[in-house]
Design a protein around this motif. Structure first.
Motif, PDB file in Angstrom:
ATOM      1  N   TYR A   1      17.656   6.262  95.256  1.00  7.90           N
ATOM      2  CA  TYR A   1      17.389   7.034  96.469  1.00  7.90           C
ATOM      3  C   TYR A   1      18.284   6.626  97.621  1.00  7.90           C
TER       4      TYR A   1
ATOM      5  N   THR B   1      17.041   8.512 103.366  1.00  9.50           N
ATOM      6  CA  THR B   1      16.366   9.570 104.113  1.00  9.50           C
ATOM      7  C   THR B   1      14.852   9.359 104.163  1.00  9.50           C
TER       8      THR B   1
ATOM      9  N   ASN C   1      15.924  13.526  98.143  1.00 18.86           N
ATOM     10  CA  ASN C   1      16.305  12.196  98.621  1.00 18.86           C
ATOM     11  C   ASN C   1      16.936  11.346  97.519  1.00 18.86           C
TER      12      ASN C   1
END
Lengths: 114, 164
Positions: B42, B45, B68
Motif C-alpha cells: 500500500y 493514502t 490505495n
C-alpha cells in the motif's frame, strides 16, 4: 548404446540445478547456491553494520545501500544496525534497475492482567 | 492521512477468542493452517487503524481498498504475494511468535513506487468476512523498486507476535 547403459541413464539421469555464485560489495562474504527457482541470498553484512542485506550475483556492477527509517520509531519493533540506527530497507542499484529489500517491523500484541 | 505504525488487528484477536474464526476451511484465520496468507502493498493514502471492525480489516475494504494498493501485474499482483513458510513458536517466556519465510516478488522485473507498508491477510477465509486481515506492517517510509526484486524481509521477532 547398450540396453544396460540406456536403462542406467533412464534410472539415474538427474540434472543438478545451475550453480549461482554470490558476493557482497560491502563485505568479503562469498557464497555458492544451487537452486532452480529465482532466489536471493541474504546475509548479516558487516559492511552495513550488521543489517540483513542481499548478496548479488558475482561480478555484478552495483551499489548496495542501507536506508535509514524515515519516520519516528516510537515503540515499533524495527531492525537496528550495530550503531543503533533504525534501518528501513536495503537497496541494490544496478546499471539496469534497482532492487529493494524492506526490513519489515514486527507487529505486536501485548496482553495485560490487572 | 498516512501510515504511522505496525499493528495486529484487534478484531482478529477478538474473533479468535470468541470462536468467530477457526483454524481451517472457509472460516480459517489459523496462521499456519490457512491455505493462503498474502501480503498486499500500500501507498501512503490510507490511515491504517488496528481498531476497525473485522469487515474493515479485510483486503479491498476500508483503508485497504485497491485504490490505495501498489501492484505491478504479474510481478507483484494486485491482492498481494503469498506468504509461505508460516510458523507459530514460543521463543521466550510469554511470547507467541508468528513468523514466515521472507516474501520476494514473483519475478525479478518488478517496478513499484511509493510502497509504505503491507496488509497481511487470509486469502482463504470467506465467512463471516472474506480476506480478513491479521495485521499490517509499516515499513517506515517510501520504498521503490525498478526492474528488480522487491522483498519483504520479516523481522527476527516475526511477522507479528503476542506477549502475555
Amino acid at each position: 548404446m547398450s540396453k544396460e547403459v540406456s536403462q542406467k541413464f533412464k534410472d539415474a539421469l538427474l540434472l543438478q540445478p545451475p550453480e549461482q555464485r554470490w558476493e557482497c560489495p560491502n563485505c568479503d562474504l562469498k557464497d555458492v547456491t544451487r537452486e532452480s527457482q529465482p532466489h536471493t541470498r541474504f546475509h548479516s553484512c558487516g559492511g552495513l553494520k550488521g543489517i540483513t542485506a542481499p548478496m548479488v550475483p558475482a561480478g555484478t556492477r552495483c551499489e548496495v545501500k542501507a536506508n535509514v527509517r524515515e519516520d519516528y520509531v516510537g515503540d515499533q519493533d524495527v531492525h537496528w544496525d550495530d550503531e543503533g540506527k533504525p534501518i528501513m530497507s536495503v537497496t541494490t542499484t544496478r546499471d539496469d534497475g534497482q532492487d529493494c529489500a524492506v526490513l519489515a517491523p514486527c507487529a505486536g500484541v501485548r496482553g495485560e492482567v490487572q | 492521512m498516512a501510515w504511522s505504525a505496525s499493528a495486529v488487528f484487534r478484531a482478529y484477536v477478538t474473533d479468535l477468542v470468541q470462536g468467530v474464526v477457526e483454524n481451517q476451511g472457509a472460516t480459517s484465520m489459523d496462521w499456519v493452517e490457512v491455505t493462503t496468507a498474502k501480503a498486499a502493498l500500500y501507498n501512503n493514502t490510507g490511515t491504517p487503524d488496528k481498531d476497525v471492525a473485522s469487515a474493515s480489516s479485510a483486503y479491498n475494504t476500508g483503508q485497504w481498498v485497491t485504490g490505495n494498493e501498489v501492484a505491478d501485474g504479474a510481478n507483484w499482483a494486485a491482492g498481494g504475494v503469498a506468504i509461505t513458510g508460516r510458523t507459530v513458536t514460543n521463543p521466550s517466556t510469554g511470547v507467541i511468535m508468528m513468523d514466515a519465510t521472507d516474501t520476494p516478488s514473483t519475478t525479478s522485473t518488478a517496478t513499484l513506487a511509493a510502497v509504505f507498508g503491507c496488509l497481511v491477510y487470509s486469502d482463504s477465509i470467506t465467512t463471516p468476512v472474506a480476506d480478513q486481515g491479521f495485521c499490517f506492517n509499516y515499513f517506515g517510509g517510501t520504498n521503490t523498486v525498478t526492474s528488480g526484486t522487491f522483498t519483504i524481509v520479516w523481522h527476527a521477532n516475526g511477522v507479528f507476535r503476542a506477549t502475555v
